[in-house]
Design a protein around this motif. Structure first.
Motif, mmCIF file in Angstrom:
data_model
loop_
_atom_site.group_PDB
_atom_site.id
_atom_site.type_symbol
_atom_site.label_atom_id
_atom_site.label_comp_id
_atom_site.label_asym_id
_atom_site.label_seq_id
_atom_site.Cartn_x
_atom_site.Cartn_y
_atom_site.Cartn_z
ATOM 1 N N SER A 69 39.400 35.624 43.865
ATOM 2 C CA SER A 69 39.556 34.468 42.740
ATOM 3 C C SER A 69 38.596 35.111 41.663
ATOM 4 N N GLU A 70 38.676 34.244 40.484
ATOM 5 C CA GLU A 70 37.849 34.694 39.323
ATOM 6 C C GLU A 70 36.523 34.865 39.602
ATOM 7 N N GLU A 71 35.877 33.797 40.263
ATOM 8 C CA GLU A 71 34.435 33.910 40.626
ATOM 9 C C GLU A 71 34.136 35.252 41.539
ATOM 10 N N ASP A 72 34.910 35.663 42.450
ATOM 11 C CA ASP A 72 34.822 37.026 43.102
ATOM 12 C C ASP A 72 34.870 38.022 42.131
ATOM 13 N N LYS A 74 33.677 38.049 39.056
ATOM 14 C CA LYS A 74 32.604 37.883 37.986
ATOM 15 C C LYS A 74 31.259 38.307 39.030
ATOM 16 N N GLU A 75 31.309 37.788 40.222
ATOM 17 C CA GLU A 75 30.333 38.442 41.098
ATOM 18 C C GLU A 75 30.192 39.998 41.126
ATOM 19 N N LEU A 76 31.383 40.464 41.215
ATOM 20 C CA LEU A 76 31.529 41.879 41.312
ATOM 21 C C LEU A 76 30.852 42.478 40.153
ATOM 22 N N GLN A 77 31.395 41.897 39.011
ATOM 23 C CA GLN A 77 30.966 42.585 37.567
ATOM 24 C C GLN A 77 29.335 42.435 37.292
ATOM 25 N N VAL A 211 32.900 49.868 39.392
ATOM 26 C CA VAL A 211 32.769 48.630 38.824
ATOM 27 C C VAL A 211 33.276 48.618 37.518
ATOM 28 N N HIS A 212 34.037 47.640 37.100
ATOM 29 C CA HIS A 212 34.274 47.586 35.520
ATOM 30 C C HIS A 212 33.210 46.976 34.975
ATOM 31 N N SER A 221 37.156 38.144 26.110
ATOM 32 C CA SER A 221 35.982 37.359 26.605
ATOM 33 C C SER A 221 35.577 37.430 27.901
ATOM 34 N N PRO A 222 34.474 37.103 28.377
ATOM 35 C CA PRO A 222 34.135 37.119 29.749
ATOM 36 C C PRO A 222 34.915 36.003 30.570
ATOM 37 N N GLU A 223 35.726 35.233 29.918
ATOM 38 C CA GLU A 223 36.514 34.365 30.459
ATOM 39 C C GLU A 223 38.113 34.903 30.868
#
Length: 371
Positions: A69-72, A74-77, A211-212, A221-223
């Motif tokens: 998911s998108e949350e996954d 963001k968590e990785l980043q 990790v990117h 943008s972050p989104e």
């Protein structure tokens, strides 16, 4: 090694290859033993049949598909720019879902997962599998050069180039060309290497996954920047003048939306260094030849016949030449086959568990396996 004789009443099932002696089959059937047959010399089929047995577990079956998911992303980043081989224990906890994702999505290539190699040790440093050297023609004319680049791109809406090492489909577009030009700096040979990018992507070997790191700018943008990893592939390219060059290829893995959940695209190419030289036919004309010409085919054949390298050779060259390379920890060779690939071990049990208890065991403390 068996510690005692085992009776037929203790055997749950027997998995045998096609072509097994008929007398043995009859004996097993008469003894009430379930017989499961797999295609001889087909390891994938044998594992599939093995994992289909519900009452006895010998190896972990391939899990269900892991949805990212998108949350996954963001968590990785949040880990910031770091290679998987350098993850801390806290990083590993944050990326546990990603480890399961690669285990399932890579299928038969799952031992090439960056997470698997980081945990086991980098077995690719000993891998004797042969790799192919791509042909990188030297083209001097600007029109001919641009025409060659256009032919290297994959068509929109069509499958990308299949990488033989991972099985991934990789998109090659003009975005990678622009990025290579902007990143090449003084190394113009990076951009010139794009004449062979399609074949290099097909034959490149995955050695690092980073990790990117998100860069905030006007276009992203972050989104919307859901690039999870920058995978570092390495390839060998042979040119008309006989040089064998080492190239580094960055492949972005993007999870941008539900339409493109696992898109992998070529980001840039970087020439690193010449590592060898072949003998070229002096009658071969350099530059401007058409893709698929007889001259090109002959040069390609010459390069492939001379440039015989293994993954272990490539690993050693990369480790020596690329200062940004992150080799994994050394692997215990007892865990490998003679060719340097991971050996399959089995643990027979009727129990369902996730973690081995080293304080218990049928023959004392520890966990027991067979091959």
């Amino acid at each position: 090694m068996p510690q005692r004789a085992v009776g037929f009443d203790e055997i749950n099932s027997v998995i045998i290859p096609s072509g097994t002696n008929e007398n043995l089959r009859n004996l097993l059937n008469e003894s009430g033993v379930k017989v499961v047959e797999y295609e001889a010399n087909d390891e994938a089929d044998r594992l599939e049949k093995l994992n289909s047995l519900e009452s006895a577990k010998f190896s972990t079956p391939r899990g269900e598909e892991v949805n990212i998911s998108e949350e996954d992303v963001k968590e990785l980043q949040n880990i910031k720019r770091k290679d998987v081989t350098r993850f801390t224990s806290e990083d590993i906890k944050k990326s546990e879902k990603w480890a399961r994702y690669y285990e399932t999505s890579l299928g038969k290539n799952k031992t090439k997962s960056p997470f698997f190699r980081a945990a086991m040790g980098d077995w690719r440093a000993i891998d004797t599998s042969l790799i192919k050297t791509a042909y990188v023609p030297i083209i001097n004319g600007s029109e001919e050069f641009q025409d060659r680049l256009t032919k290297q791109r994959t068509k929109t809406g069509k499958p990308g180039v299949t990488n033989s090492d991972t099985g991934w489909d990789i998109v090659i577009s003009s975005d990678g060309e622009r990025s290579t030009r902007s990143h090449s700096g003084k190394k113009a040979r990076s951009f010139k290497g794009l004449t062979g990018i399609k074949e290099m992507v097909a034959n490149a070997i995955l050695l690092n996954s980073e990790v990117h790191e998100h860069h905030d700018n006007s276009s992203k943008s972050p989104e919307t920047d859901f690039i999870a990893f920058d995978h570092k592939f390495y390839a060998l390219g042979g040119t008309d003048d006989g040089d064998i060059n080492l190239y580094k290829i960055t492949i972005e893995e993007r999870f941008q939306d539900w339409k493109h959940p696992h898109e992998k695209s070529f980001h840039n190419l970087r020439y690193i260094e010449q590592i060898d030289t072949t003998k070229r036919n002096t009658n071969d004309r350099v530059g401007g030849r058409q893709q698929g010409s007889k001259t090109e085919q002959r040069i390609h054949k010459d390069i492939l016949s001379f440039a015989v390298y293994t993954v272990a050779d490539l690993f050693a060259v990369v480790n020596a030449k690329d200062k940004q390379f992150n080799p994994g920890k050394e692997v215990n060779t007892k865990l490998l086959n003679a060719d340097g690939t991971p050996r399959i071990f089995y643990h027979g049990t009727a129990n369902d568990f996730d973690v081995f208890n080293m304080n218990e065991g049928a023959y004392g403390k520890g966990a027991y396996f067979t091959t």
